[in-house]
Design an enzyme around this catalytic site. Structure first.
Site, PDB file in Angstrom:
ATOM      1  N   HIS A 115     -16.196 -82.375  76.073  1.00  0.00           N
ATOM      2  CA  HIS A 115     -16.095 -83.484  75.116  1.00  0.00           C
ATOM      3  C   HIS A 115     -17.363 -84.329  75.062  1.00  0.00           C
ATOM      4  O   HIS A 115     -17.614 -84.998  74.063  1.00  0.00           O
ATOM      5  CB  HIS A 115     -14.894 -84.376  75.453  1.00  0.00           C
ATOM      6  CG  HIS A 115     -15.031 -85.127  76.741  1.00  0.00           C
ATOM      7  ND1 HIS A 115     -14.665 -84.593  77.958  1.00  0.00           N
ATOM      8  CD2 HIS A 115     -15.493 -86.381  77.011  1.00  0.00           C
ATOM      9  CE1 HIS A 115     -14.889 -85.487  78.914  1.00  0.00           C
ATOM     10  NE2 HIS A 115     -15.391 -86.574  78.371  1.00  0.00           N
ATOM     11  N   HIS A 179     -19.464 -97.157  84.023  1.00  0.00           N
ATOM     12  CA  HIS A 179     -18.069 -96.720  84.113  1.00  0.00           C
ATOM     13  C   HIS A 179     -17.871 -95.919  85.395  1.00  0.00           C
ATOM     14  O   HIS A 179     -18.802 -95.302  85.905  1.00  0.00           O
ATOM     15  CB  HIS A 179     -17.613 -95.940  82.883  1.00  0.00           C
ATOM     16  CG  HIS A 179     -18.300 -94.635  82.618  1.00  0.00           C
ATOM     17  ND1 HIS A 179     -19.666 -94.469  82.593  1.00  0.00           N
ATOM     18  CD2 HIS A 179     -17.785 -93.410  82.340  1.00  0.00           C
ATOM     19  CE1 HIS A 179     -19.970 -93.215  82.299  1.00  0.00           C
ATOM     20  NE2 HIS A 179     -18.849 -92.545  82.161  1.00  0.00           N
TER      21      HIS A 179
END
Length: 313
Positions: A115, A179
């Site tokens: 992805h 993140h």
């Protein structure tokens, strides 16, 4: 040759664990600005810098970066599966140009991507096969990681080589900023997990679904404040964007592997794709102007989320 760049964060949780409507509206507006920018630029070739999440690259052989002359997407987290429209001739020319400039580049004649590559192509172009592309994998999770200066050197070499193609080239960076999602690590992993990280055994549909559900659940827990992850760091993220906007790319040479992880989380090294893309634009154009900049911390997506556009002067 004319050049431009777009940076776009990705998240496997988009559409699965979304933030408030107002946040989504701001993201959609920023993405729409990037789409308009790309439409006006009308690229003949996209050089896409993106990471992998143990779907295509494993510890059996883990290069710091790798350029593909052919690639297909696995279709994880609902992203598109199938071949990317790789411009093989351009990919081979860029690979040779990078090697000629003294950067030790790995080349894949059959790269598997996930992805991280598929999502920006779908979001910005409407599919993974809509635009000629040269995929460049940049390791952002598998330690040990090399100095950031080498990523800047890679981007510079690609940009210089791209300048010789006589095409309108868009350098596209895909990656979250700060993140800390639940990505497996080799150090201390149980034997079964370690074997999968080394050998790259394709997961069964049931195993993939279970793993994806674990990430979705982690995103919900993080948004609720109950997950044990390094927090999103807007200050660090905006320092990165400030350096990119001002063209202060050599500032990244002093960023350390340990410091980046401490400030931005375990997957903060995905910003290496942004550094590479902007280094390419600077090398291809001599100078550039950032024409739009969006940033928001989005806990539901476990990401400091950014969208930028830039054009050569």
């Amino acid at each position: 040759m004319t050049a431009a760049a777009v940076g776009l964060s990705h998240s496997p949780l988009i559409g699965k664990n979304d933030p408030a409507p107002g946040v989504l509206a701001r993201v959609d507006q920023a993405v729409g600005t990037a789409r308009d920018f790309i439409r006006d630029f009308d690229p003949e070739l996209v050089v896409l810098y993106a990471p992998d999440h143990y779907n295509g690259f494993f510890y059996k052989e883990m290069p710091p970066f790798c350029l593909a002359t052919e690639a297909h997407a696995v279709g994880d987290f609902g992203s598109a599966a199938g071949p990317l429209s790789v411009d093989t001739d351009a990919a081979k020319a860029l690979a040779q140009g990078v090697l000629d400039r003294g950067v030790d580049l790995t080349v894949s004649a059959r790269m598997t991507v996930d992805h991280g590559f598929a999502q920006p192509l779908e979001v910005l172009f409407g599919g993974i096969d809509r635009v000629p592309v040269v995929p460049v994998f940049v390791n952002g999770v598998a330690t040990p990681l090399g100095p950031v200066s080498r990523i800047r050197a890679l981007g510079t070499a690609v940009g210089e080589a791209a300048a010789e193609l006589d095409k309108r080239v868009l350098f596209l960076a895909s990656g979250g900023l700060s993140h800390d999602p639940p990505v497996p690590v080799l150090e201390g992993a149980p034997p079964r997990v370690a074997d999968a990280l080394i050998e790259g055994h394709p997961p069964t549909p049931e195993q993939r679904a279970k793993g994806e559900e674990r990430v979705i659940r982690s995103g919900r827990e993080y948004a609720a404040g109950s997950a044990d992850m390094i927090p999103i760091n807007p200050g660090w993220d905006n320092r990165l964007l400030d350096h990119l906007e001002k063209g202060e790319l050599t500032e990244f040479d002093s960023w350390t592997v340990e410091g980046m992880a401490q400030e931005g989380g375990g997957s903060a090294h995905e910003v290496r794709t942004w550094i590479a893309a902007y280094a390419s634009l600077a090398a291809a154009s001599g100078a550039y102007e950032m024409t739009s900049r969006f940033y928001e911390a989005i806990p539901a997506w476990i990401a400091g989320f950014a969208v930028t556009t830039a054009k050569g002067r």
